[in-house]
Design a protein around this motif. Structure first.
Motif, PDB file in Angstrom:
ATOM      1  N   PHE A 165      28.934 -10.338  -9.728  1.00  0.00           N
ATOM      2  CA  PHE A 165      28.489  -9.837  -8.492  1.00  0.00           C
ATOM      3  C   PHE A 165      29.594  -9.771  -7.405  1.00  0.00           C
ATOM      4  CE2 PHE A 165      27.153 -11.341  -4.036  1.00  0.00           C
ATOM      5  CZ  PHE A 165      26.304 -10.366  -3.915  1.00  0.00           C
ATOM      6  N   LEU A 166      30.508 -10.765  -7.257  1.00  0.00           N
ATOM      7  CA  LEU A 166      31.592 -10.796  -6.382  1.00  0.00           C
ATOM      8  C   LEU A 166      32.617  -9.375  -6.545  1.00  0.00           C
ATOM      9  CD1 LEU A 166      32.234 -14.364  -6.001  1.00  0.00           C
ATOM     10  CD2 LEU A 166      31.169 -13.196  -4.424  1.00  0.00           C
ATOM     11  N   LEU A 167      32.735  -9.088  -7.725  1.00  0.00           N
ATOM     12  CA  LEU A 167      33.489  -7.912  -8.088  1.00  0.00           C
ATOM     13  C   LEU A 167      33.043  -6.827  -7.644  1.00  0.00           C
ATOM     14  CD1 LEU A 167      34.832  -8.848 -11.906  1.00  0.00           C
ATOM     15  CD2 LEU A 167      36.103  -8.361  -9.856  1.00  0.00           C
ATOM     16  N   GLU A 168      31.710  -6.583  -7.948  1.00  0.00           N
ATOM     17  CA  GLU A 168      30.880  -5.405  -7.242  1.00  0.00           C
ATOM     18  C   GLU A 168      30.755  -5.199  -5.961  1.00  0.00           C
ATOM     19  OE1 GLU A 168      29.618  -2.958  -9.391  1.00  0.00           O
ATOM     20  OE2 GLU A 168      30.676  -3.947 -11.010  1.00  0.00           O
ATOM     21  N   HIS A 169      31.071  -6.442  -5.480  1.00  0.00           N
ATOM     22  CA  HIS A 169      30.491  -6.308  -3.810  1.00  0.00           C
ATOM     23  C   HIS A 169      31.910  -6.901  -3.139  1.00  0.00           C
ATOM     24  CE1 HIS A 169      26.590  -6.391  -5.286  1.00  0.00           C
ATOM     25  NE2 HIS A 169      26.445  -5.282  -4.516  1.00  0.00           N
ATOM     26  N   LEU A 187      34.249  -6.075  -1.219  1.00  0.00           N
ATOM     27  CA  LEU A 187      34.573  -5.848   0.406  1.00  0.00           C
ATOM     28  C   LEU A 187      33.475  -6.483   1.414  1.00  0.00           C
ATOM     29  CD1 LEU A 187      35.355  -2.293   0.305  1.00  0.00           C
ATOM     30  CD2 LEU A 187      37.048  -4.086  -0.031  1.00  0.00           C
ATOM     31  N   GLN A 188      32.456  -7.187   0.707  1.00  0.00           N
ATOM     32  CA  GLN A 188      31.656  -7.857   1.664  1.00  0.00           C
ATOM     33  C   GLN A 188      31.633  -9.469   1.472  1.00  0.00           C
ATOM     34  OE1 GLN A 188      28.540  -5.231  -0.398  1.00  0.00           O
ATOM     35  NE2 GLN A 188      27.527  -5.652   1.488  1.00  0.00           N
ATOM     36  N   ALA A 191      37.050 -18.409   1.926  1.00  0.00           N
ATOM     37  CA  ALA A 191      36.041 -18.382   2.868  1.00  0.00           C
ATOM     38  C   ALA A 191      36.431 -17.287   4.010  1.00  0.00           C
ATOM     39  CB  ALA A 191      36.274 -19.835   3.673  1.00  0.00           C
ATOM     40  N   THR A 192      35.729 -16.677   4.468  1.00  0.00           N
ATOM     41  CA  THR A 192      35.901 -15.590   5.359  1.00  0.00           C
ATOM     42  C   THR A 192      35.687 -15.928   6.927  1.00  0.00           C
ATOM     43  OG1 THR A 192      33.929 -14.487   5.016  1.00  0.00           O
ATOM     44  CG2 THR A 192      35.992 -13.627   3.606  1.00  0.00           C
ATOM     45  N   ARG A 193      34.505 -16.418   7.237  1.00  0.00           N
ATOM     46  CA  ARG A 193      33.965 -16.699   8.550  1.00  0.00           C
ATOM     47  C   ARG A 193      33.012 -17.540   8.451  1.00  0.00           C
ATOM     48  NH1 ARG A 193      30.191 -11.807  10.221  1.00  0.00           N
ATOM     49  NH2 ARG A 193      29.726 -10.881   8.094  1.00  0.00           N
ATOM     50  N   LYS A 194      32.442 -17.880   9.731  1.00  0.00           N
ATOM     51  CA  LYS A 194      31.372 -18.856  10.123  1.00  0.00           C
ATOM     52  C   LYS A 194      30.497 -17.910  10.763  1.00  0.00           C
ATOM     53  CE  LYS A 194      31.207 -23.263  10.199  1.00  0.00           C
ATOM     54  NZ  LYS A 194      30.874 -23.725   8.791  1.00  0.00           N
ATOM     55  N   VAL A 195      29.208 -18.081  10.170  1.00  0.00           N
ATOM     56  CA  VAL A 195      28.187 -17.262  11.347  1.00  0.00           C
ATOM     57  C   VAL A 195      27.141 -18.513  11.532  1.00  0.00           C
ATOM     58  CG1 VAL A 195      26.200 -15.654  11.476  1.00  0.00           C
ATOM     59  CG2 VAL A 195      28.412 -15.080  10.486  1.00  0.00           C
ATOM     60  N   GLY A 196      26.999 -19.017  12.775  1.00  0.00           N
ATOM     61  CA  GLY A 196      26.246 -20.227  13.111  1.00  0.00           C
ATOM     62  C   GLY A 196      26.802 -21.552  12.241  1.00  0.00           C
ATOM     63  N   ASN A 197      26.008 -22.133  11.440  1.00  0.00           N
ATOM     64  CA  ASN A 197      26.438 -23.152  10.679  1.00  0.00           C
ATOM     65  C   ASN A 197      26.759 -22.533   9.072  1.00  0.00           C
ATOM     66  OD1 ASN A 197      26.110 -25.057  12.787  1.00  0.00           O
ATOM     67  ND2 ASN A 197      23.930 -25.440  12.132  1.00  0.00           N
ATOM     68  N   ALA A 198      26.610 -21.388   8.779  1.00  0.00           N
ATOM     69  CA  ALA A 198      26.853 -20.790   7.464  1.00  0.00           C
ATOM     70  C   ALA A 198      27.855 -20.341   7.361  1.00  0.00           C
ATOM     71  CB  ALA A 198      25.867 -19.744   7.296  1.00  0.00           C
ATOM     72  N   TYR A 231      31.535 -16.149   2.298  1.00  0.00           N
ATOM     73  CA  TYR A 231      32.820 -16.150   1.133  1.00  0.00           C
ATOM     74  C   TYR A 231      32.740 -14.874   0.546  1.00  0.00           C
ATOM     75  CZ  TYR A 231      31.872 -21.238   1.532  1.00  0.00           C
ATOM     76  OH  TYR A 231      32.023 -22.504   2.201  1.00  0.00           O
ATOM     77  N   GLN A 232      34.051 -14.419   0.263  1.00  0.00           N
ATOM     78  CA  GLN A 232      34.008 -13.179  -0.903  1.00  0.00           C
ATOM     79  C   GLN A 232      35.256 -13.215  -1.726  1.00  0.00           C
ATOM     80  OE1 GLN A 232      37.132 -10.933   2.453  1.00  0.00           O
ATOM     81  NE2 GLN A 232      35.699  -9.637   1.544  1.00  0.00           N
ATOM     82  N   LEU A 233      35.246 -12.266  -2.442  1.00  0.00           N
ATOM     83  CA  LEU A 233      36.330 -12.533  -3.712  1.00  0.00           C
ATOM     84  C   LEU A 233      37.712 -12.204  -2.950  1.00  0.00           C
ATOM     85  CD1 LEU A 233      36.119 -12.166  -6.695  1.00  0.00           C
ATOM     86  CD2 LEU A 233      36.797  -9.826  -6.364  1.00  0.00           C
ATOM     87  N   ASN A 234      38.498 -13.235  -3.593  1.00  0.00           N
ATOM     88  CA  ASN A 234      39.873 -13.375  -2.854  1.00  0.00           C
ATOM     89  C   ASN A 234      40.838 -12.351  -3.874  1.00  0.00           C
ATOM     90  OD1 ASN A 234      42.441 -14.065  -2.087  1.00  0.00           O
ATOM     91  ND2 ASN A 234      42.141 -16.289  -2.787  1.00  0.00           N
TER      92      ASN A 234
END
Length: 99
Positions: free
Chosen positions: A22-26, A28-29, A62-69, A72-75
């Protein structure tokens, strides 16, 4: 998941590889852990069982936080991930050559 990807056909359809696929397919997100579990077709409990391994091998970052969440994305800078991307491309090219 409707049809298995070439990656899953080659490596095996396990929760760990479903997450990586899934992470490979996405690649950039970025996603929350809950989104990763849902979209990769694994339970949250299963994702949490494999999460330390994903971090240990630097497959995710880890890429960022949105509120408390946390998201993450593929490194993609990690050499192992670069190899996984290369393997996926070789599988696709090999399959395309056999059509």
């Amino acid at each position: 998941m409707a049809e298995k990807s070439l990656f899953l056909e080659f490596f095996g359809d396990t929760p760990f590889y479903r997450v990586i696929d899934f992470l490979l397919e996405h690649r950039l997100q970025d996603f929350t852990k809950t989104e990763i579990a849902k979209e990769s077709g694994v339970s949250c409990a299963s994702l949490y069982n494999h999460w330390n391994r994903l971090e240990e091998f630097n497959i995710i970052k880890a890429t960022r936080k949105v509120g408390n969440a946390s998201l993450y994305q593929l490194n993609q800078q990690e050499p192992l991930v670069k190899e996984l991307i290369g393997m996926e491309l070789m599988l696709i090219k090999g399959h395309a050559g056999n059509l």
